[in-house]
Motif scaffolding. Structure first.
Motif, PDB file in Angstrom:
ATOM      1  N   THR A 143       0.857  -1.187   0.000  1.00  0.00           N
ATOM      2  CA  THR A 143       0.000   0.000   0.000  1.00  0.00           C
ATOM      3  C   THR A 143       0.890   1.233   0.000  1.00  0.00           C
ATOM      4  OG1 THR A 143      -1.684  -1.175   1.270  1.00  0.00           O
ATOM      5  CG2 THR A 143      -1.817   1.231   1.274  1.00  0.00           C
ATOM      6  N   MET A 144       0.464   2.264  -0.690  1.00  0.00           N
ATOM      7  CA  MET A 144       1.241   3.493  -0.709  1.00  0.00           C
ATOM      8  C   MET A 144       0.927   4.351   0.508  1.00  0.00           C
ATOM      9  SD  MET A 144       3.398   3.732  -3.143  1.00  0.00           S
ATOM     10  CE  MET A 144       3.694   5.500  -3.329  1.00  0.00           C
ATOM     11  N   GLY A 193      -0.258   7.269   2.739  1.00  0.00           N
ATOM     12  CA  GLY A 193      -1.373   8.169   2.483  1.00  0.00           C
ATOM     13  C   GLY A 193      -2.669   7.440   2.219  1.00  0.00           C
ATOM     14  N   GLU A 194      -2.564   6.133   1.903  1.00  0.00           N
ATOM     15  CA  GLU A 194      -3.756   5.324   1.690  1.00  0.00           C
ATOM     16  C   GLU A 194      -4.075   4.532   2.958  1.00  0.00           C
ATOM     17  OE1 GLU A 194      -2.913   2.846  -1.636  1.00  0.00           O
ATOM     18  OE2 GLU A 194      -2.668   4.517  -3.040  1.00  0.00           O
ATOM     19  N   PRO A 195      -5.353   4.173   3.162  1.00  0.00           N
ATOM     20  CA  PRO A 195      -5.716   3.369   4.332  1.00  0.00           C
ATOM     21  C   PRO A 195      -4.980   2.033   4.309  1.00  0.00           C
ATOM     22  CG  PRO A 195      -7.668   4.241   3.254  1.00  0.00           C
ATOM     23  CD  PRO A 195      -6.525   4.507   2.331  1.00  0.00           C
ATOM     24  N   LEU A 196      -4.565   1.582   5.477  1.00  0.00           N
ATOM     25  CA  LEU A 196      -3.822   0.331   5.597  1.00  0.00           C
ATOM     26  C   LEU A 196      -4.774  -0.784   6.017  1.00  0.00           C
ATOM     27  CD1 LEU A 196      -0.818  -0.421   5.205  1.00  0.00           C
ATOM     28  CD2 LEU A 196      -0.562  -0.276   7.688  1.00  0.00           C
ATOM     29  N   TYR A 253       3.029  -0.766   4.124  1.00  0.00           N
ATOM     30  CA  TYR A 253       3.388   0.342   3.247  1.00  0.00           C
ATOM     31  C   TYR A 253       4.617  -0.035   2.412  1.00  0.00           C
ATOM     32  CZ  TYR A 253       0.082   3.405   5.597  1.00  0.00           C
ATOM     33  OH  TYR A 253      -1.072   3.978   6.086  1.00  0.00           O
ATOM     34  N   ASN A 254       4.627   0.426   1.177  1.00  0.00           N
ATOM     35  CA  ASN A 254       5.675   0.068   0.221  1.00  0.00           C
ATOM     36  C   ASN A 254       6.909   0.945   0.417  1.00  0.00           C
ATOM     37  OD1 ASN A 254       7.158  -0.837  -1.935  1.00  0.00           O
ATOM     38  ND2 ASN A 254       5.804  -0.030  -3.516  1.00  0.00           N
TER      39      ASN A 254
END
Length: 401
Positions: free
Chosen positions: A187-188, A190-193, A199-200
């Protein structure tokens, strides 16, 4: 599994430097690789000049150590003085040309101005001929090679090129690198996890490392965990790029699709290296592009990039000579009683006593260790470390650019 030395030798032997040459302004050549040797068309300095503010004199006039001389002229930098007559001195400033007839400069701290108009100077020193004079050509002689082909241009090289009047330089074109990342869990920021997602971080680390090396990057983003999707993006990457770098998907799991995709679209010549962290490192080619598949664990990806991809990129860019980072022999202030059969890269910090201490957790997922540490200890296979032993240390500063 290949040893580190075997794997690196295989990669470097396969490197095909980019052939295209472009001419760029010297002001914009930082980090580029010089395509042709550069020869100076002039001496540097062009003429004898002074290293100091002071007085240009004839040494024979100052043998007494208390000579009183008339100040006949004033010579700032960028101006040409008149021939110096015997029994006189010229007030001169750093960088100014030595007037004909003068053979020494006495620094102003060793002089005393006298006379009603300050037109006389007392030289309280016995200079030797040549004192405080920069001779023409003492740095660079006309016709000499100042920069070899294959040099990676830093601030020092650019300054040297400018010092002989080179306004432009021929360099290899920038290396075109395609990158993509695999894993449905990525996931980038800033996006919901979502549950199970991460996160990448590798995308940020690897792109920054490539930018440090002056590469032209095309980011294909996060690719779905399917063989078809991976094959499709590999075909896109192979078009117009010199190198493809991936992160993740090169292990042996059922959801690791990069290895079979490369084998279907190109070929793999190397897979799995005896290093820790970073065992699942893949190397091959897809079309005309070289391919490197890095592990998905963030520290593994970071270390394998520094140890394998960085020197490979330098070769692709046309860098000649050694591409190995400098290493330093330093004292270990810790014990490592258990040896590993692989070459280990231990994240470590230089302590106040000048020795090395390792990060407490050397797991391949602990990215904190790369920020905390000053570099890595390159520990050979099957070697234990006892406190006080000398080890091979590679600072991160030697690996980033």
């Amino acid at each position: 599994m290949l040893t580190m030395a075997e794997a690196l030798a295989q990669m470097l032997a396969a490197a095909r430097p980019v052939a295209d040459i472009v001419t760029v302004p010297t002001l914009e050549a930082n980090g580029r690789v010089l395509a042709e040797a550069q020869v100076s068309g002039m001496n540097v300095p062009g003429q004898d000049n002074t290293q100091m503010d002071g007085y240009a004199v004839r040494a024979a006039d100052c043998i007494s150590g208390h000579a009183v001389l008339k100040v006949s002229q004033r010579i700032p930098a960028g101006h040409v003085g008149q021939p110096l007559q015997a029994g006189t001195a010229a007030r001169i400033f750093t960088g100014a040309l030595i007037p004909q007839g003068a053979d020494a400069v006495v620094m102003q701290e060793q002089c005393e101005v006298s006379g009603a108009d300050g037109d006389t100077v007392i030289i309280r020193h016995t200079p030797k001929a040549g004192e405080w004079i920069r001779r023409a050509g003492e740095d660079i002689t006309s016709g000499s090679t100042i920069l070899p082909a294959g040099a990676r241009l830093r601030s020092q090289e650019l300054g040297l090129a400018a010092s002989v009047g080179l306004a432009t330089l021929p360099v290899r074109r920038k290396l075109r690198v395609a990158v993509f990342f695999t894993g449905d869990e990525l996931t980038m920021p800033g996006e919901p996890l979502a549950p199970g997602a991460i996160y990448n971080s590798n995308r940020f680390t690897l792109r920054a490392l490539l930018e440090n090396l002056g590469c032209e990057i095309t980011d294909f983003g996060i690719v779905p965990d399917t063989l078809d999707a991976t094959r499709a993006v590999l075909r896109d990457c192979a078009s117009g790029h010199d190198l493809i770098i991936t992160s993740g998907g090169v292990s042996v799991g059922e959801e690791d699709h990069v290895k079979p995709a490369v084998e279907a679209e190109g070929r793999l010549t190397m897979w799995q290296i005896a290093i820790k962290p970073g065992k699942p490192l893949a190397f091959g080619e897809v079309g005309q592009a070289a391919f490197v598949g890095l592990p998905g664990n963030p520290v593994s990806s970071f270390i394998t990039f520094l140890m394998f991809v960085r020197p490979f990129i330098l070769r692709l860019q046309g860098v000649q000579g050694t591409v190995a980072p400098r290493a330093f022999t330093m004292r270990a202030d810790f014990n490592l009683p258990k040896a590993d059969r692989r070459n280990e890269f231990l994240r470590a910090r230089i302590n106040a006593g000048g020795g090395l201490e390792p990060f407490r957790n050397q797991s391949s997922g602990v990215l904190t260790s790369t920020v905390w540490g000053d570099g890595v200890i390159d520990n050979p296979p099957n070697r234990t470390i006892a406190e006080g032993d000398l080890v091979r240390f590679i600072p991160f500063s030697e690996l980033m650019y």
